[in-house]
Design an enzyme around this catalytic site. Structure first.
Site, PDB file in Angstrom:
ATOM      1  N   HIS A 125      95.058  20.515 -17.315  1.00  0.00           N
ATOM      2  CA  HIS A 125      94.981  21.148 -15.989  1.00  0.00           C
ATOM      3  C   HIS A 125      96.152  22.110 -15.850  1.00  0.00           C
ATOM      4  CE1 HIS A 125      94.292  20.480 -11.367  1.00  0.00           C
ATOM      5  NE2 HIS A 125      94.676  21.723 -11.636  1.00  0.00           N
ATOM      6  N   HIS A 161      96.506  26.298 -14.836  1.00  0.00           N
ATOM      7  CA  HIS A 161      95.913  27.615 -14.515  1.00  0.00           C
ATOM      8  C   HIS A 161      96.788  28.631 -15.223  1.00  0.00           C
ATOM      9  CE1 HIS A 161      93.448  25.915 -11.227  1.00  0.00           C
ATOM     10  NE2 HIS A 161      94.419  25.030 -11.209  1.00  0.00           N
ATOM     11  N   HIS A 163      87.985  21.050  -9.205  1.00  0.00           N
ATOM     12  CA  HIS A 163      89.035  20.536  -8.328  1.00  0.00           C
ATOM     13  C   HIS A 163      88.355  19.829  -7.165  1.00  0.00           C
ATOM     14  CE1 HIS A 163      91.606  23.199 -10.563  1.00  0.00           C
ATOM     15  NE2 HIS A 163      92.641  23.054  -9.749  1.00  0.00           N
ATOM     16  N   GLU A 204      92.054  17.190  -3.771  1.00  0.00           N
ATOM     17  CA  GLU A 204      93.459  17.630  -3.821  1.00  0.00           C
ATOM     18  C   GLU A 204      93.965  17.589  -2.378  1.00  0.00           C
ATOM     19  OE1 GLU A 204      94.055  21.729  -5.021  1.00  0.00           O
ATOM     20  OE2 GLU A 204      96.221  21.463  -5.250  1.00  0.00           O
ATOM     21  N   ASP A 237      99.494  22.114 -13.624  1.00  0.00           N
ATOM     22  CA  ASP A 237      98.779  22.925 -12.627  1.00  0.00           C
ATOM     23  C   ASP A 237      99.231  24.389 -12.674  1.00  0.00           C
ATOM     24  OD1 ASP A 237      96.820  23.266 -10.703  1.00  0.00           O
ATOM     25  OD2 ASP A 237      97.946  22.347  -9.068  1.00  0.00           O
ATOM     26  N   ASP A 238     100.344  24.717 -12.013  1.00  0.00           N
ATOM     27  CA  ASP A 238     100.868  26.096 -11.971  1.00  0.00           C
ATOM     28  C   ASP A 238     102.372  26.030 -12.201  1.00  0.00           C
ATOM     29  OD1 ASP A 238      98.375  27.598 -10.903  1.00  0.00           O
ATOM     30  OD2 ASP A 238      98.606  25.903  -9.536  1.00  0.00           O
TER      31      ASP A 238
HETATM   32  N1  ADE Z   1      94.390  27.613  -8.298  1.00  0.00           N
HETATM   33  C1  ADE Z   1      95.585  27.501  -8.903  1.00  0.00           C
HETATM   34  N2  ADE Z   1      96.162  26.338  -8.595  1.00  0.00           N
HETATM   35  C2  ADE Z   1      95.308  25.685  -7.779  1.00  0.00           C
HETATM   36  C3  ADE Z   1      95.328  24.420  -7.136  1.00  0.00           C
HETATM   37  N3  ADE Z   1      96.354  23.584  -7.237  1.00  0.00           N
HETATM   38  N4  ADE Z   1      94.275  24.084  -6.375  1.00  0.00           N
HETATM   39  C4  ADE Z   1      93.244  24.914  -6.247  1.00  0.00           C
HETATM   40  N5  ADE Z   1      93.177  26.105  -6.832  1.00  0.00           N
HETATM   41  C5  ADE Z   1      94.203  26.487  -7.598  1.00  0.00           C
HETATM   42 ZN    ZN Z   2      94.654  23.244 -10.266  1.00  0.00          ZN
END
Ligand code: ADE
Ligand code: ZN
Length: 346
Positions: A25, A27, A205, A208, A286-287
């Protein structure tokens, strides 16, 4: 079952960093560090709303998912050429290799780029070339998962799928991301059915920020194989039983949950409860450029805050391979190496 030896608390960070793992996971646009945003902006002559790397980084204070997404989509505006996508993915894969990630499945958001006039070929060819080169350069296997933006229409998702199909051998799956609340999985029922017919792996997703109901419909309507995040599932006992019984993996992202205020602090994170309930949870970043750490930072900070043990570390790393979309022989090889790394850790 593999016997995990106890490890002293002060040695746990080293064990967590050293153990081989898969990341499921991430992005890829969320791996764009401020330094690379500035370098690409200069290379491409794209104006930025921030005067310096420091000014941009100091804007990374989020109150919820949407407040992050606004700045994340703005950051992606510097990506114009195939080489930009290559450089971004290569930078991530090098960082992942340093964290002993041996396999990665990378999300990408084509609509963020095609809406700005960047072609699908530019996006996919750049990312895919970086994945291919990572195997030779780093010994890391990597594949791509195309995500639809759920704040856009299903019609837009269908058009994106059509545009991407000439490159179908360059991505293995389909995901669903962006603003969750108000955009339930069932909004994409028909396009996911089509992707399923086409033989893609499916993920979404769900849970969340959104309710357990979204996790149910991701499973029952979209028929996904994994849930991304899914931490809100804990509110629904029947859903927890379903996830455990069907071994549906959750790709959990603790530092993301902290920075987007899904949990008030890491000590309150429910990762330990998800594992105790028998769910196939994994740890992911994630990011990472926006949330303060790559996968090892997610592991070490979460373990320090919650008191998880070496046994949990083993389970999480093993889950990352079991939940991945690699073939059974590759899974076996990775798990054998994982076992070796625990046996020889002293
Ligand atoms: N796009 C990038 N990070 C995300 C996240 N945590 N939740 C939904 N979309 C995303
Ligand atoms: Zn994500």
């Amino acid at each position: 079952m593999f016997q995990v030896k106890p490890v002293a608390a002060e040695r746990l960070p080293e064990l967590l960093r050293r153990m081989p793992k898969a990341e499921l996971h991430i992005h890829i646009e969320g791996s764009l560090e401020p330094e690379l945003i500035f370098a690409l902006a200069q290379r491409n002559g794209v104006p930025l709303a921030y005067a310096s790397v420091e000014a941009l980084r100091s804007a990374y204070a989020f109150s919820n998912l949407q407040s992050f997404l606004d700045i994340y989509y703005a950051g992606a505006s510097v990506l114009l050429k195939e080489q930009d996508f290559y450089d971004m993915a290569q930078a991530y894969l090098r960082k992942a290799a340093q964290d002993n990630v041996v396999h990665a499945e990378l999300f990408f958001d084509p609509q963020t780029h095609t809406a700005r006039g960047v072609s699908m070929a530019t996006v996919i060819n750049g990312l895919h070339r970086a994945c291919v080169d990572a195997q030779a350069e780093l010994g890391v296997s990597a594949s791509l998962i195309l995500c639809f933006l759920r704040h856009l229409s299903e019609e837009d998702a269908f058009a994106t799928l059509e545009e991407a199909l000439p490159f179908r051998d360059k991505f293995i799956g389909i995901g669903l991301d962006s603003g969750e609340v108000g955009n339930p999985p069932e909004k994409f029922a028909r396009v996911f059915a089509r992707c399923r017919e086409l033989g893609f792996h499916l993920v979404a997703h769900a849970g969340e920020e959104g309710p357990p109901a979204y996790v149910w419909t991701a499973l029952d309507v979209l028929k996904v194989e994994r849930i991304d995040h899914g931490v809100q599932s804990i509110q629904d006992a029947a859903l927890m039983r379903r996830l455990a019984q069907d071994s549906i993996p959750l790709t959990v992202c603790p530092l993301s949950n902290l920075k987007l205020r899904v949990f008030p602090d890491l000590a309150s994170h429910n990762l330990g409860q998800l594992l105790a309930a028998g769910l196939v949870a994994t740890v992911n970043s994630d990011d990472p450029a926006y949330f303060g750490g790559y996968v090892n930072e997610n592991f070490t900070q979460t373990f320090a805050a919650t008191g998880l043990t070496a046994q949990h570390a083993y389970t999480l790393a093993r889950n990352s391979f079991e939940a991945s979309f690699i073939d059974d022989a590759a899974k076996r090889r990775h798990i054998d190496r994982l076992n070796e790394s625990f046996e020889t850790f002293a």
